[in-house]
Write a protein that holds these residues in place. Sequence first.
Motif, mmCIF file in Angstrom:
data_model
loop_
_atom_site.group_PDB
_atom_site.id
_atom_site.type_symbol
_atom_site.label_atom_id
_atom_site.label_comp_id
_atom_site.label_asym_id
_atom_site.label_seq_id
_atom_site.Cartn_x
_atom_site.Cartn_y
_atom_site.Cartn_z
ATOM 1 N N UNK A 1 0.799 -1.229 0.000
ATOM 2 C CA UNK A 1 0.000 0.000 0.000
ATOM 3 C C UNK A 1 0.835 1.283 0.000
ATOM 4 N N UNK A 2 2.121 1.193 0.267
ATOM 5 C CA UNK A 2 2.976 2.384 0.307
ATOM 6 C C UNK A 2 2.917 3.207 -0.983
ATOM 7 N N UNK A 3 2.881 2.581 -2.160
ATOM 8 C CA UNK A 3 2.810 3.389 -3.387
ATOM 9 C C UNK A 3 1.521 4.216 -3.500
ATOM 10 N N UNK A 4 0.501 3.865 -2.753
ATOM 11 C CA UNK A 4 -0.762 4.595 -2.803
ATOM 12 C C UNK A 4 -0.764 5.834 -1.914
ATOM 13 N N UNK A 5 0.223 5.955 -1.046
ATOM 14 C CA UNK A 5 0.298 7.068 -0.114
ATOM 15 C C UNK A 5 1.020 8.261 -0.744
ATOM 16 N N UNK A 6 0.504 9.482 -0.531
ATOM 17 C CA UNK A 6 1.206 10.662 -1.048
ATOM 18 C C UNK A 6 2.574 10.795 -0.380
ATOM 19 N N UNK A 7 3.567 11.231 -1.125
ATOM 20 C CA UNK A 7 4.920 11.300 -0.579
ATOM 21 C C UNK A 7 5.202 12.605 0.160
ATOM 22 N N UNK A 8 4.549 13.695 -0.232
ATOM 23 C CA UNK A 8 4.823 14.981 0.397
ATOM 24 C C UNK A 8 3.572 15.561 1.032
ATOM 25 N N UNK A 9 3.785 16.391 2.038
ATOM 26 C CA UNK A 9 2.683 17.070 2.697
ATOM 27 C C UNK A 9 2.337 18.356 1.965
ATOM 28 N N UNK A 10 1.591 19.218 2.638
ATOM 29 C CA UNK A 10 1.251 20.507 2.039
ATOM 30 C C UNK A 10 2.517 21.304 1.767
ATOM 31 N N UNK A 11 2.486 22.026 0.706
ATOM 32 C CA UNK A 11 3.612 22.876 0.298
ATOM 33 C C UNK A 11 4.900 22.086 0.110
ATOM 34 N N UNK A 12 4.768 20.852 -0.287
ATOM 35 C CA UNK A 12 5.917 19.994 -0.598
ATOM 36 C C UNK A 12 6.869 19.786 0.568
ATOM 37 N N UNK A 13 6.369 19.863 1.778
ATOM 38 C CA UNK A 13 7.192 19.577 2.951
ATOM 39 C C UNK A 13 7.092 18.096 3.286
ATOM 40 N N UNK A 14 8.142 17.548 3.882
ATOM 41 C CA UNK A 14 8.029 16.153 4.337
ATOM 42 C C UNK A 14 6.936 16.044 5.405
#
Length: 67
Positions: free
Chosen positions: A23-36
């Motif tokens: 399921x990891x590929x289904x999760x977005x990699x970055x938060x708002x404003x491209x922050x980790x």
Amino acid sequence: MARITCKTKRYPSDMTDEEWERIAPLMPSLGRRDRPREVEFREVINAVRYLVRSGCGWRMLPIHFGH
């Protein structure tokens, strides 16, 4: 499991590495404003699985899962 080894206790309801890999590929990699992200999705899913399995409420969630 390398990034979540800081959690001191593992629970039977925690996801296995194989489950997370699916399921990891289904999760977005970055938060708002491209922050980790501040919270790892794997830990959120582990917390939800713990709640479903144990039947406890959100406020009774063990501190090992974080805030």
